[in-house]
Design a protein around this motif. Structure first.
Motif, PDB file in Angstrom:
ATOM      1  N   TYR A 292       8.340  -3.397  -3.728  1.00 17.16           N
ATOM      2  CA  TYR A 292       9.428  -3.807  -2.850  1.00 17.16           C
ATOM      3  C   TYR A 292      10.269  -4.935  -3.439  1.00 17.16           C
ATOM      4  O   TYR A 292      11.193  -5.417  -2.791  1.00 17.16           O
ATOM      5  CB  TYR A 292       8.876  -4.228  -1.482  1.00 17.16           C
ATOM      6  CG  TYR A 292       8.111  -3.122  -0.812  1.00 17.16           C
ATOM      7  CD1 TYR A 292       8.758  -1.975  -0.357  1.00 17.16           C
ATOM      8  CD2 TYR A 292       6.731  -3.213  -0.652  1.00 17.16           C
ATOM      9  CE1 TYR A 292       8.054  -0.956   0.251  1.00 17.16           C
ATOM     10  CE2 TYR A 292       6.014  -2.198  -0.041  1.00 17.16           C
ATOM     11  CZ  TYR A 292       6.681  -1.070   0.404  1.00 17.16           C
ATOM     12  OH  TYR A 292       5.987  -0.060   1.005  1.00 17.16           O
TER      13      TYR A 292
ATOM     14  N   GLU B 203       0.219  -3.879  -4.285  1.00 14.68           N
ATOM     15  CA  GLU B 203       0.830  -2.761  -3.564  1.00 14.68           C
ATOM     16  C   GLU B 203       2.242  -3.093  -3.090  1.00 14.68           C
ATOM     17  O   GLU B 203       3.042  -2.195  -2.842  1.00 14.68           O
ATOM     18  CB  GLU B 203      -0.018  -2.382  -2.345  1.00 14.68           C
ATOM     19  CG  GLU B 203      -1.387  -1.858  -2.686  1.00 14.68           C
ATOM     20  CD  GLU B 203      -2.234  -1.624  -1.439  1.00 14.68           C
ATOM     21  OE1 GLU B 203      -1.666  -1.407  -0.347  1.00 14.68           O
ATOM     22  OE2 GLU B 203      -3.469  -1.659  -1.578  1.00 14.68           O
ATOM     23  N   TYR B 204       2.558  -4.362  -2.982  1.00 16.94           N
ATOM     24  CA  TYR B 204       3.852  -4.780  -2.454  1.00 16.94           C
ATOM     25  C   TYR B 204       4.891  -5.049  -3.541  1.00 16.94           C
ATOM     26  O   TYR B 204       6.055  -5.256  -3.246  1.00 16.94           O
ATOM     27  CB  TYR B 204       3.680  -6.009  -1.558  1.00 16.94           C
ATOM     28  CG  TYR B 204       3.007  -5.660  -0.256  1.00 16.94           C
ATOM     29  CD1 TYR B 204       3.746  -5.213   0.822  1.00 16.94           C
ATOM     30  CD2 TYR B 204       1.627  -5.748  -0.130  1.00 16.94           C
ATOM     31  CE1 TYR B 204       3.129  -4.859   2.010  1.00 16.94           C
ATOM     32  CE2 TYR B 204       0.998  -5.398   1.057  1.00 16.94           C
ATOM     33  CZ  TYR B 204       1.752  -4.950   2.120  1.00 16.94           C
ATOM     34  OH  TYR B 204       1.146  -4.607   3.294  1.00 16.94           O
ATOM     35  N   LYS B 205       4.471  -5.018  -4.786  1.00 14.86           N
ATOM     36  CA  LYS B 205       5.412  -5.305  -5.872  1.00 14.86           C
ATOM     37  C   LYS B 205       6.515  -4.261  -5.963  1.00 14.86           C
ATOM     38  O   LYS B 205       7.593  -4.542  -6.470  1.00 14.86           O
ATOM     39  CB  LYS B 205       4.665  -5.454  -7.191  1.00 14.86           C
ATOM     40  CG  LYS B 205       3.831  -6.724  -7.190  1.00 14.86           C
ATOM     41  CD  LYS B 205       3.399  -7.150  -8.534  1.00 14.86           C
ATOM     42  CE  LYS B 205       2.699  -8.492  -8.378  1.00 14.86           C
ATOM     43  NZ  LYS B 205       2.272  -9.044  -9.599  1.00 14.86           N
TER      44      LYS B 205
ATOM     45  N   GLU C 101      -3.815  -9.414   3.981  1.00 12.37           N
ATOM     46  CA  GLU C 101      -2.896  -8.452   3.370  1.00 12.37           C
ATOM     47  C   GLU C 101      -2.445  -8.920   1.988  1.00 12.37           C
ATOM     48  O   GLU C 101      -2.205  -8.108   1.104  1.00 12.37           O
ATOM     49  CB  GLU C 101      -1.693  -8.243   4.300  1.00 12.37           C
ATOM     50  CG  GLU C 101      -0.891  -7.000   4.045  1.00 12.37           C
ATOM     51  CD  GLU C 101      -1.646  -5.693   4.237  1.00 12.37           C
ATOM     52  OE1 GLU C 101      -1.204  -4.695   3.630  1.00 12.37           O
ATOM     53  OE2 GLU C 101      -2.668  -5.639   4.958  1.00 12.37           O
ATOM     54  N   LYS C 102      -2.339 -10.229   1.783  1.00 10.74           N
ATOM     55  CA  LYS C 102      -1.931 -10.764   0.481  1.00 10.74           C
ATOM     56  C   LYS C 102      -2.918 -10.402  -0.625  1.00 10.74           C
ATOM     57  O   LYS C 102      -2.562 -10.404  -1.796  1.00 10.74           O
ATOM     58  CB  LYS C 102      -1.762 -12.287   0.561  1.00 10.74           C
ATOM     59  CG  LYS C 102      -0.410 -12.685   1.130  1.00 10.74           C
ATOM     60  CD  LYS C 102      -0.296 -14.173   1.348  1.00 10.74           C
ATOM     61  CE  LYS C 102      -0.240 -14.964   0.082  1.00 10.74           C
ATOM     62  NZ  LYS C 102      -0.021 -16.398   0.301  1.00 10.74           N
TER      63      LYS C 102
END
Length: 135
Positions: A126, A122-124, A116-117
């Motif tokens: 958050y 895509e997680y930035k 996932e990392k």
């Protein structure tokens, strides 16, 4: 001279113990070696090795564990997290350390995290800075 008598029970017991030890070594190898392994081996895969060796079905195991087969299956495939009670049952059944079963679960979660990392961008969204105004 040929023996017509059935196989030596002690010999059969030794073979069984060697097969069970082989599975234990596979578990140890899986949890100890972290050569950026991306292949998840589910708890179910290890349990199936025991079931095959012992000639027992998953349904029989669920009965032994006083669980419904469908419920046990959800734990074994990772849909549900292992709990202490189930880990102790697996440990007693397989004659292995209870920590092994939790460590398989944790290793699998870490493998999923590494995968996932790769999508970190895509997680930035958050990032706390997107929520809190910095003066």
């Amino acid at each position: 001279w040929e023996r017509n008598s059935p196989a030596d029970p002690l010999e059969n017991e030794r073979k069984l113990m060697n097969q069970l030890l082989s599975i234990q070594y596979k578990i140890e190898d899986y949890i100890e070696n972290d050569n950026n392994n991306t292949e998840v081996i589910k708890i179910l895969d290890f349990v199936k090795m025991y079931l095959k060796t012992l000639n027992v079905t998953q349904k029989n195991l669920a009965t032994l564990f006083e669980m419904r087969d469908s419920n046990l299956h959800k734990y074994l495939v990772g849909e549900r997290k292992l709990n202490a009670s189930l880990v102790l049952k697996l440990s007693s059944f397989s004659q292995t350390s209870p920590e092994y079963w939790f460590r398989i679960q944790v290793k699998n979660e870490l493998i999923e995290l590494r995968k996932e990392k790769e999508k970190i961008e895509e997680y930035k969204k958050y990032d706390y800075r997107n929520l809190v105004a910095i003066v």
